[in-house]
Design an enzyme around this catalytic site. Structure first.
Site, mmCIF file in Angstrom:
data_model
loop_
_atom_site.group_PDB
_atom_site.id
_atom_site.type_symbol
_atom_site.label_atom_id
_atom_site.label_comp_id
_atom_site.label_asym_id
_atom_site.label_seq_id
_atom_site.Cartn_x
_atom_site.Cartn_y
_atom_site.Cartn_z
ATOM 1 N N GLU A 184 -34.139 -0.819 -3.572
ATOM 2 C CA GLU A 184 -32.993 -0.059 -4.106
ATOM 3 C C GLU A 184 -33.499 1.197 -4.848
ATOM 4 O O GLU A 184 -32.976 2.304 -4.650
ATOM 5 C CB GLU A 184 -32.196 -0.984 -5.041
ATOM 6 C CG GLU A 184 -31.093 -0.348 -5.858
ATOM 7 C CD GLU A 184 -30.474 -1.370 -6.838
ATOM 8 O OE1 GLU A 184 -30.045 -2.444 -6.381
ATOM 9 O OE2 GLU A 184 -30.423 -1.095 -8.057
ATOM 10 N N LYS B 156 -34.800 -11.076 -4.644
ATOM 11 C CA LYS B 156 -33.883 -10.161 -5.353
ATOM 12 C C LYS B 156 -34.662 -9.041 -6.034
ATOM 13 O O LYS B 156 -34.239 -7.887 -6.059
ATOM 14 C CB LYS B 156 -33.036 -10.931 -6.377
ATOM 15 C CG LYS B 156 -32.144 -10.031 -7.256
ATOM 16 C CD LYS B 156 -31.143 -9.255 -6.402
ATOM 17 C CE LYS B 156 -30.213 -8.285 -7.071
ATOM 18 N NZ LYS B 156 -30.328 -7.805 -8.376
ATOM 19 N N SER C 16 -26.639 -9.842 -5.759
ATOM 20 C CA SER C 16 -26.549 -8.384 -5.729
ATOM 21 C C SER C 16 -25.159 -7.930 -5.332
ATOM 22 O O SER C 16 -24.470 -8.596 -4.573
ATOM 23 C CB SER C 16 -27.551 -7.792 -4.740
ATOM 24 O OG SER C 16 -27.401 -6.388 -4.707
ATOM 25 N N HIS D 78 -35.579 -6.623 -3.447
ATOM 26 C CA HIS D 78 -34.337 -5.907 -3.126
ATOM 27 C C HIS D 78 -34.164 -4.732 -4.097
ATOM 28 O O HIS D 78 -33.855 -3.618 -3.702
ATOM 29 C CB HIS D 78 -33.134 -6.846 -3.211
ATOM 30 C CG HIS D 78 -31.800 -6.142 -3.247
ATOM 31 N ND1 HIS D 78 -31.318 -5.521 -4.391
ATOM 32 C CD2 HIS D 78 -30.862 -5.926 -2.288
ATOM 33 C CE1 HIS D 78 -30.152 -4.963 -4.130
ATOM 34 N NE2 HIS D 78 -29.847 -5.205 -2.864
ATOM 35 N N ASN D 79 -34.347 -5.005 -5.368
ATOM 36 C CA ASN D 79 -34.161 -3.943 -6.360
ATOM 37 C C ASN D 79 -35.244 -2.872 -6.248
ATOM 38 O O ASN D 79 -34.961 -1.689 -6.448
ATOM 39 C CB ASN D 79 -34.122 -4.537 -7.769
ATOM 40 C CG ASN D 79 -32.767 -5.143 -8.096
ATOM 41 O OD1 ASN D 79 -32.064 -5.601 -7.205
ATOM 42 N ND2 ASN D 79 -32.393 -5.143 -9.353
HETATM 43 C C1 6PG Z 1 -27.651 -5.276 -7.746
HETATM 44 C C2 6PG Z 1 -28.277 -4.332 -8.724
HETATM 45 C C3 6PG Z 1 -28.181 -4.892 -10.116
HETATM 46 C C4 6PG Z 1 -28.364 -3.881 -11.214
HETATM 47 C C5 6PG Z 1 -29.750 -3.339 -11.290
HETATM 48 C C6 6PG Z 1 -29.814 -1.967 -11.886
HETATM 49 O O1 6PG Z 1 -28.386 -5.670 -6.842
HETATM 50 O O2 6PG Z 1 -26.475 -5.592 -7.883
HETATM 51 O O3 6PG Z 1 -29.622 -4.126 -8.390
HETATM 52 O O4 6PG Z 1 -29.068 -5.971 -10.189
HETATM 53 O O5 6PG Z 1 -27.425 -2.886 -11.126
HETATM 54 O O6 6PG Z 1 -30.473 -4.217 -12.101
HETATM 55 O O7 6PG Z 1 -31.137 -1.745 -12.144
HETATM 56 P P1 6PG Z 1 -31.664 -0.638 -13.113
HETATM 57 O O8 6PG Z 1 -30.875 -0.691 -14.376
HETATM 58 O O9 6PG Z 1 -33.090 -1.062 -13.330
HETATM 59 O O10 6PG Z 1 -31.521 0.657 -12.378
#
Ligand code: 6PG
Length: 478
Positions: A190, A183, A128, A186-187
């Site tokens: 996010e 991960k 990430s 984590h998302n």
């Molecule tokens: C990270 C982000 C990365 C990516 C996402 C965006 O941890 O660096 O999460 O993995 O920017 O996949 O996700 P979306 O396109 O689903 O918003």
């Protein structure tokens, strides 16, 4: 071979990761399907370190010292399988294939099993931090065997982001798919963080009547307190930005339909399977999906809403403070839910994940990095079997102190017709968890009525059924 690590797939993430390894003193073999990208990397960044450019798969594998460490940075899904099939036949026992893409953990489990049978370690790694993170130090979440981490860990520790206390933001998460699972969550978190921030913005704009510039200022000041985080910081940047072509706030000229690549959706799908209530994350995914239904929204535009005037200036400032409380309280709930999901996944798959170390490696490098994560680390380190983040004394106290304002904000949103599914779901979760009795007893009664699904009693062991269609006497069914 002389290269300690190889990277194949030199799109921006792969390229930056390769440069990060090279800048940290490792000899890096680089390879790409189209060789021009490999040459471009070496031409442009060759002076940053030692690269070995490989034109073919065979050359790439030959460039690596043994046991080979080969990082795949291609699109998740079929391209990953194709690249594995290209390289696996060229590898030898003990070599390590590392998948740094956003793979689904179930795919990682399958690939790990198949490659293990062929004597090859497969390490699914969550990375990430976006492009910048890959180059300057991401947060790294490797799964796979403990043995593979012994060979790979020292390299990852060098390139990982460093937390404020100097600790590298990488830890062996657990076997097979554990890294990609973490991960994924984590998302999910996010998505929830982003949705909560978006709701705070929407309320400040619509209820407090603040301009984007004023909201940017407000977020900047929040960022000096307990909400200190990368996402709050960049939100202020985005809100302060003016569109060059029109001179309008950037946020007013962007189409308001949020997209997603799928990791947030996976988090919710898996949470449903595991039976973990990640309502805040789910609302964040739904909010993105709703925003994208342009025709539905257009057809609904004439539906009546409340007539409420925005607040006056004095009330607006007070309201902004309340929104900060609501945001913080809801954020605690999102993380509570996310960590619950990691705990549940760890149990389901036998990963033995250390929640404190997950929080620790999210302190820097990743998208959800925040001062807050050091406190979560502390909570799990103090009590590794903490039933929930909300059981931590400090978090419980903070959320308790925030609750009146949190409720006032959700009430104001309802009155004013501003959708706040994230704040609302988080508050409902909080109230449901602390409730002495839930109406689930009634649900059980209904199920027993129409389907003889039985229920348990509060005063006796066993399971029971009431003869609803007969004399309504109770029978024991256990
Ligand atoms: C990270 C982000 C990365 C990516 C996402 C965006 O941890 O660096 O999460 O993995 O920017 O996949 O996700 P979306 O396109 O689903 O918003």
């Amino acid at each position: 071979g002389t290269a300690q690590i190889g990277v194949t797939g030199l799109a921006v993430m792969g390229r930056n990761l390769a440069r990060n390894f090279a800048r940290n003193g490792f000899t890096v073999a680089v390879h790409n399907r189209t060789a021009s990208k490999t040459r471009a990397l070496v031409d442009e960044f060759g002076d940053e370190g030692t690269f070995v450019a490989a034109e073919s798969a065979a050359e790439f594998v030959a460039a690596l010292e043994r046991p080979r460490r080969l990082v795949i940075m291609v699109k998740a899904g079929e391209p990953t399988d194709a690249v594995i099939e290209e390289f696996a036949p060229l590898l030898e026992e003990g070599d390590v294939i590392i998948d740094g893409g956003n793979a689904h953990f179930a795919d990682t489990r399958r690939r790990e099993r198949e490659l293990r049978e062929r004597g090859i370690h497969f390490v699914g790694v969550g990375i990430s931090g976006g492009e910048e993170g890959a180059l300057h130090g991401p947060s790294i979440m490797p799964g796979g065997s403990a043995e593979s981490y012994e060979s790979l860990g020292p390299l990852l520790e060098r390139i990982a982001a460093k937390a404020p206390d100097g600790a590298p933001c990488v830890a062996h998460i657990g076997p097979d798919g554990a890294g990609h699972f973490v991960k994924m969550v984590h998302n999910g978190i996010e998505y929830a963080d982003m949705q909560l921030i978006a709701e705070a913005y929407h309320l400040l704009r619509s209820v407090a009547g603040y301009s984007p510039a004023k909201i940017a200022e407000t977020f900047r000041s929040w960022n000096t307190g307990r909400l200190d985080s990368y996402l709050i910081e960049i939100t202020a940047e985005v809100l302060a930005h003016t569109d060059e072509a029109t001179g309008k706030p950037f946020v007013d000229i962007v189409t308001d339909q949020a997209e997603q690549k799928g990791t947030g959706r996976w988090t919710v799908q898996i949470a449903l399977d595991l039976g973990v209530p990640v309502s805040g994350i789910a609302e964040a995914v739904f909010a993105r999906s709703l925003s994208g239904h342009a025709a539905l929204r257009e057809a609904s535009r004439t539906l009546p809403g409340p007539t409420a005037a925005p607040l006056g200036e004095a009330d607006a400032a007070r309201f902004a403070d309340q929104v900060e409380q609501a945001l913080y309280a809801s954020k605690i709930v999102s993380y509570t839910q996310g960590f619950h999901q990691i705990q549940a996944g760890s149990e389901e798959y036998g990963w033995n994940i250390d929640l404190g170390s997950v929080a620790a490696i999210w302190r820097a490098g990743c998208i959800i990095r925040a001062a807050f994560l050091d406190r979560i680390r502390g909570a799990f380190d103090t009590q590794p079997d903490l039933p929930s983040l909300l059981s931590d004394k400090q978090f419980a106290e903070e959320i308790g102190a925030a609750q009146d304002d949190w409720r006032a904000v959700v009430a104001a949103a309802v009155h004013q017709g501003v959708p706040t599914p994230g704040f609302g779901a988080a508050l409902a979760y909080y109230d449901a968890l602390r409730a002495e009795r839930l109406p689930a007893a009634l649900t059980q009664g209904q199920r027993d009525f129409f389907g003889a699904h039985t229920y348990r009693r509060t005063d006796r062991e066993g399971s029971f059924h009431t003869l609803w269609g007969g004399d309504r006497s109770e029978v024991s069914t256990s």
